[in-house]
Design a protein around this motif. Sequence first.
Motif, mmCIF file in Angstrom:
data_model
loop_
_atom_site.group_PDB
_atom_site.id
_atom_site.type_symbol
_atom_site.label_atom_id
_atom_site.label_comp_id
_atom_site.label_asym_id
_atom_site.label_seq_id
_atom_site.Cartn_x
_atom_site.Cartn_y
_atom_site.Cartn_z
ATOM 1 N N PHE A 38 0.835 -1.189 0.000
ATOM 2 C CA PHE A 38 0.000 0.000 0.000
ATOM 3 C C PHE A 38 0.881 1.254 0.000
ATOM 4 N N PRO A 39 1.444 1.598 -1.166
ATOM 5 C CA PRO A 39 2.360 2.744 -1.238
ATOM 6 C C PRO A 39 1.732 4.063 -0.785
ATOM 7 N N ASN A 40 0.426 4.205 -0.973
ATOM 8 C CA ASN A 40 -0.235 5.454 -0.562
ATOM 9 C C ASN A 40 -0.168 5.694 0.935
ATOM 10 N N LEU A 41 0.151 4.672 1.693
ATOM 11 C CA LEU A 41 0.307 4.839 3.138
ATOM 12 C C LEU A 41 1.266 5.989 3.436
ATOM 13 N N LEU A 42 2.282 6.111 2.611
ATOM 14 C CA LEU A 42 3.319 7.127 2.831
ATOM 15 C C LEU A 42 2.836 8.546 2.560
ATOM 16 N N THR A 43 1.636 8.688 2.018
ATOM 17 C CA THR A 43 1.115 10.030 1.718
ATOM 18 C C THR A 43 0.242 10.583 2.836
ATOM 19 N N TYR A 44 -0.033 9.787 3.849
ATOM 20 C CA TYR A 44 -0.909 10.228 4.928
ATOM 21 C C TYR A 44 -0.099 10.792 6.092
ATOM 22 N N ARG A 45 -0.667 11.786 6.709
ATOM 23 C CA ARG A 45 -0.004 12.398 7.857
ATOM 24 C C ARG A 45 -0.141 11.494 9.076
ATOM 25 N N VAL A 46 0.967 11.274 9.728
ATOM 26 C CA VAL A 46 1.023 10.365 10.870
ATOM 27 C C VAL A 46 0.129 10.841 11.999
ATOM 28 N N GLU A 47 0.282 12.083 12.385
ATOM 29 C CA GLU A 47 -0.417 12.591 13.567
ATOM 30 C C GLU A 47 -1.931 12.621 13.382
ATOM 31 N N ASN A 48 -2.390 12.977 12.184
ATOM 32 C CA ASN A 48 -3.821 13.166 11.957
ATOM 33 C C ASN A 48 -4.568 11.879 11.665
ATOM 34 N N LYS A 49 -3.935 10.946 10.970
ATOM 35 C CA LYS A 49 -4.680 9.794 10.486
ATOM 36 C C LYS A 49 -4.159 8.461 11.031
ATOM 37 N N LEU A 50 -2.874 8.235 10.930
ATOM 38 C CA LEU A 50 -2.324 6.911 11.227
ATOM 39 C C LEU A 50 -2.179 6.644 12.724
ATOM 40 N N LYS A 51 -1.649 7.600 13.433
ATOM 41 C CA LYS A 51 -1.363 7.414 14.856
ATOM 42 C C LYS A 51 -2.622 7.140 15.688
ATOM 43 N N ALA A 68 2.514 -4.669 14.677
ATOM 44 C CA ALA A 68 3.455 -4.620 13.557
ATOM 45 C C ALA A 68 3.073 -5.641 12.483
ATOM 46 N N LYS A 69 2.694 -6.836 12.896
ATOM 47 C CA LYS A 69 2.298 -7.870 11.932
ATOM 48 C C LYS A 69 1.005 -7.497 11.211
ATOM 49 N N VAL A 70 0.072 -6.896 11.932
ATOM 50 C CA VAL A 70 -1.179 -6.464 11.319
ATOM 51 C C VAL A 70 -0.901 -5.395 10.268
ATOM 52 N N ILE A 71 -0.073 -4.420 10.601
ATOM 53 C CA ILE A 71 0.243 -3.344 9.656
ATOM 54 C C ILE A 71 0.993 -3.914 8.452
ATOM 55 N N GLU A 72 1.874 -4.851 8.687
ATOM 56 C CA GLU A 72 2.581 -5.491 7.581
ATOM 57 C C GLU A 72 1.600 -6.196 6.646
ATOM 58 N N ALA A 73 0.650 -6.919 7.213
ATOM 59 C CA ALA A 73 -0.288 -7.710 6.419
ATOM 60 C C ALA A 73 -1.395 -6.861 5.794
ATOM 61 N N GLN A 74 -1.840 -5.844 6.504
ATOM 62 C CA GLN A 74 -3.024 -5.080 6.099
ATOM 63 C C GLN A 74 -2.806 -3.594 6.389
ATOM 64 N N PRO A 75 -1.833 -2.957 5.708
ATOM 65 C CA PRO A 75 -1.508 -1.569 6.044
ATOM 66 C C PRO A 75 -2.668 -0.590 5.865
ATOM 67 N N GLN A 76 -3.571 -0.868 4.935
ATOM 68 C CA GLN A 76 -4.693 0.039 4.722
ATOM 69 C C GLN A 76 -5.660 0.059 5.903
ATOM 70 N N LEU A 77 -5.529 -0.877 6.814
ATOM 71 C CA LEU A 77 -6.342 -0.879 8.027
ATOM 72 C C LEU A 77 -6.181 0.430 8.797
ATOM 73 N N LEU A 78 -5.001 1.012 8.726
ATOM 74 C CA LEU A 78 -4.752 2.267 9.431
ATOM 75 C C LEU A 78 -5.624 3.409 8.912
ATOM 76 N N LEU A 79 -6.220 3.231 7.749
ATOM 77 C CA LEU A 79 -7.033 4.286 7.159
ATOM 78 C C LEU A 79 -8.532 4.059 7.348
ATOM 79 N N HIS A 80 -8.909 2.928 7.904
ATOM 80 C CA HIS A 80 -10.328 2.674 8.151
ATOM 81 C C HIS A 80 -10.858 3.663 9.181
ATOM 82 N N SER A 81 -12.096 4.009 9.044
ATOM 83 C CA SER A 81 -12.737 4.935 9.969
ATOM 84 C C SER A 81 -12.913 4.277 11.336
#
Length: 175
Positions: A38-51, A68-81
Amino acid sequence: ARRSSSRVDASATSERCLDWLKELGLDDAQVKKATAKFPNLLTYRVENKLKPTARWLLDVGLDGARLAKVIEAQPQLLLHSLENNLRPTVQWMKDLSLVDAQVAKVIAVYPQVFDLSLENNLRPTVQWLRDLGLDGARLAKVIAGRPQLLGLSLENNLKPIAQWLKDLGLDDAQV
């Protein structure tokens, strides 16, 4: 000047995201896998969305290694509402009598659970399991032990397999 400024901003955002993933405990190989998936992960701001999402997942019961394993397997999970997806799905699991450790296990083993619709996938599958005679602690144990069942098609997978087992002579309790 405007173009170079936005490239600098994008570069800074990407670098901050990479640093944050490592701070979370992902090793270099996990970071590489997550960003390749999920290369687009790198376009999101850490403080506002990912953290906030990562912090919430830790609060739900994932430890650092599991996160860490969850993010490795399913990085777009960090963007779910959190409000429209993650919290309602976890609440649904708790309403099924899964305890915190079981909820964390489901997320760790099958983070794709958050990609499934409560109305179209999760609730109908659980109702089918209840119709087979599972309830309470037994239902929670099946979901925690084999959360991938929740992602299987009722019509194309679960019902035909159950029917095949019944045709072999097993009753509902054995299925």
